[in-house]
Enzyme design. Sequence first.
Site, PDB file in Angstrom:
ATOM      1  N   TYR A  64      32.340 -15.452  88.369  1.00  0.00           N
ATOM      2  CA  TYR A  64      32.149 -16.690  88.413  1.00  0.00           C
ATOM      3  C   TYR A  64      31.463 -17.007  90.111  1.00  0.00           C
ATOM      4  O   TYR A  64      31.192 -17.719  90.704  1.00  0.00           O
ATOM      5  CB  TYR A  64      33.082 -17.468  88.036  1.00  0.00           C
ATOM      6  CG  TYR A  64      33.508 -17.084  86.882  1.00  0.00           C
ATOM      7  CD1 TYR A  64      33.119 -16.807  85.997  1.00  0.00           C
ATOM      8  CD2 TYR A  64      34.575 -18.000  86.590  1.00  0.00           C
ATOM      9  CE1 TYR A  64      33.823 -17.019  84.337  1.00  0.00           C
ATOM     10  CE2 TYR A  64      35.047 -18.130  84.790  1.00  0.00           C
ATOM     11  CZ  TYR A  64      34.884 -16.690  84.005  1.00  0.00           C
ATOM     12  OH  TYR A  64      35.463 -17.104  82.645  1.00  0.00           O
TER      13      TYR A  64
ATOM     14  N   LYS B  41      37.890  -3.521  82.234  1.00  0.00           N
ATOM     15  CA  LYS B  41      37.074  -2.680  81.362  1.00  0.00           C
ATOM     16  C   LYS B  41      35.918  -0.785  82.526  1.00  0.00           C
ATOM     17  O   LYS B  41      35.216  -0.920  82.548  1.00  0.00           O
ATOM     18  CB  LYS B  41      35.706  -3.600  81.795  1.00  0.00           C
ATOM     19  CG  LYS B  41      34.819  -3.271  80.080  1.00  0.00           C
ATOM     20  CD  LYS B  41      35.188  -3.239  78.747  1.00  0.00           C
ATOM     21  CE  LYS B  41      34.377  -2.520  77.610  1.00  0.00           C
ATOM     22  NZ  LYS B  41      35.233  -2.659  76.357  1.00  0.00           N
TER      23      LYS B  41
ATOM     24  N   ASP C 139      39.160  -5.745  75.739  1.00  0.00           N
ATOM     25  CA  ASP C 139      38.553  -5.343  74.159  1.00  0.00           C
ATOM     26  C   ASP C 139      40.273  -5.292  73.197  1.00  0.00           C
ATOM     27  O   ASP C 139      40.265  -5.566  72.468  1.00  0.00           O
ATOM     28  CB  ASP C 139      37.874  -4.635  74.318  1.00  0.00           C
ATOM     29  CG  ASP C 139      37.980  -3.316  74.071  1.00  0.00           C
ATOM     30  OD1 ASP C 139      38.386  -2.951  74.906  1.00  0.00           O
ATOM     31  OD2 ASP C 139      36.773  -2.277  73.888  1.00  0.00           O
TER      32      ASP C 139
ATOM     33  N   ASP D  53      40.244 -15.874  82.364  1.00  0.00           N
ATOM     34  CA  ASP D  53      39.918 -16.980  81.506  1.00  0.00           C
ATOM     35  C   ASP D  53      40.279 -17.077  80.030  1.00  0.00           C
ATOM     36  O   ASP D  53      40.851 -17.698  79.501  1.00  0.00           O
ATOM     37  CB  ASP D  53      37.975 -17.387  81.858  1.00  0.00           C
ATOM     38  CG  ASP D  53      38.156 -18.984  81.648  1.00  0.00           C
ATOM     39  OD1 ASP D  53      38.775 -19.777  81.348  1.00  0.00           O
ATOM     40  OD2 ASP D  53      36.712 -18.795  81.990  1.00  0.00           O
TER      41      ASP D  53
ATOM     42  N   ASP E 214      43.416 -18.463  77.943  1.00  0.00           N
ATOM     43  CA  ASP E 214      43.251 -19.281  76.673  1.00  0.00           C
ATOM     44  C   ASP E 214      43.265 -19.021  75.268  1.00  0.00           C
ATOM     45  O   ASP E 214      44.486 -19.522  74.656  1.00  0.00           O
ATOM     46  CB  ASP E 214      41.759 -19.400  76.868  1.00  0.00           C
ATOM     47  CG  ASP E 214      41.236 -21.273  77.425  1.00  0.00           C
ATOM     48  OD1 ASP E 214      41.864 -21.321  77.755  1.00  0.00           O
ATOM     49  OD2 ASP E 214      40.228 -21.717  77.032  1.00  0.00           O
TER      50      ASP E 214
END
Length: 359
Positions: A144, A193, A225, A249, A253
Amino acid sequence: MKMEFNIALLKGDGIGVEIVDSAVAVLEKVAEKFGHKFNFTPYLIGGCAIDATGKPLPQETVDGCLASDSVLLGAVGGTKWDNQPGNNRPEKALLGIREALGLYTNLRPAKLYPSLRSASPLKEEIVGDGFDLMIVRELTGGIYFGDRGYRQGKYGEEAFDTEAYSVTEIERIGRVAFETAMKRNKKLTSIDKANVLESSRLWRKTMHELSKEYPEVEYNDMFVDNAAMQLVRNPQQFDVIVTSNMFGDILSDEASQITGSIGMLASASLGSTKRGMYEPIHGSAPDIAGQNKANPIATILSGAMMLRYSFGLSDEADCIEKAVDKVLNDGWRTADLMGSAEGTPLTCTEMTEKVLEAL
Ligand code: NAD
């Protein structure tokens, strides 16, 4: 020992006003009960700040927050300000205040209370007696904030964003996560990852080094994942999760959704000082604003997090959390928690009264 703290209040827009008032009432009661003094000073942020000053984050608000011991935020935004240009939208103030306060850690608990099991979209056999996990998300680095732009690639014009993490940034967030695990059930899962990304391999190596300093913490790694799958398969396996900005992020959620009740979830953003910013994870809920229908519990629990993480007042924080537990176990519900249950829901002020009584 009597303690005194200055708290900046950023009520913001919509239900922000109602829910921050509820949290203040609870904090005042706790102060009285334990013999502390909390001084509250309100500042403008978001749409109401645009109306009053033309800007969503006035300098006076930044200065006020910097001069305070901690910050309690309601929520910002609403349809009234939807036509503001991108850099003057109410939500822009959130990034601005986090940056101004140097907040690089986001702590997001996702707790499913046994009494609210039916609110979870997960099956009863998966949810069991509920779950209680904490996501520690890196907030100021990664993709980001990395290099981005447009360039000519193999197939013509392309856009790119860059994930980059330094050892310093990983160590900094890792330390917060290990310390958080030490205060909870001493279990930490780092999510990356590393099978594909170089930045994740450095992340994993750095976390492993750090884990040697915390032998009491049971540490494991997980690919992102798999983590997304494990959260809906067996959320009880997690205690504390640490992860990068983008993975955090998305996963936070997901974790909040499996609790089924957005009006219950608190969050904390922390930096290198004791000062933090505490807020519910939900927004300004324009559809119910001003109707005294909002669930104030997420903001009340944000106040509890402030006591624990910024002021070191764990007993006082426990006291608020236990009061909320009691009210829910006694069957009291605001409209958002009713589901298909019969009966009249409590208003925001009535729910606040119930928590005050339980304190
Ligand atoms: P929202 O979280 O405000 O509302 C989503 C749904 O959940 C609505 O139906 C709302 O009524 C309900 N809800 C939310 N909090 C509740 C509570 N405490 N009690 C009962 N019901 C509750 O999300 P949205 O509708 O996507 O966004 C509304 C506005 O809030 C937008 O302007 C958005 O940009 C802003 N927003 C702000 C923040 C923030 O200030 N941190 C976060 C998210 C969204």
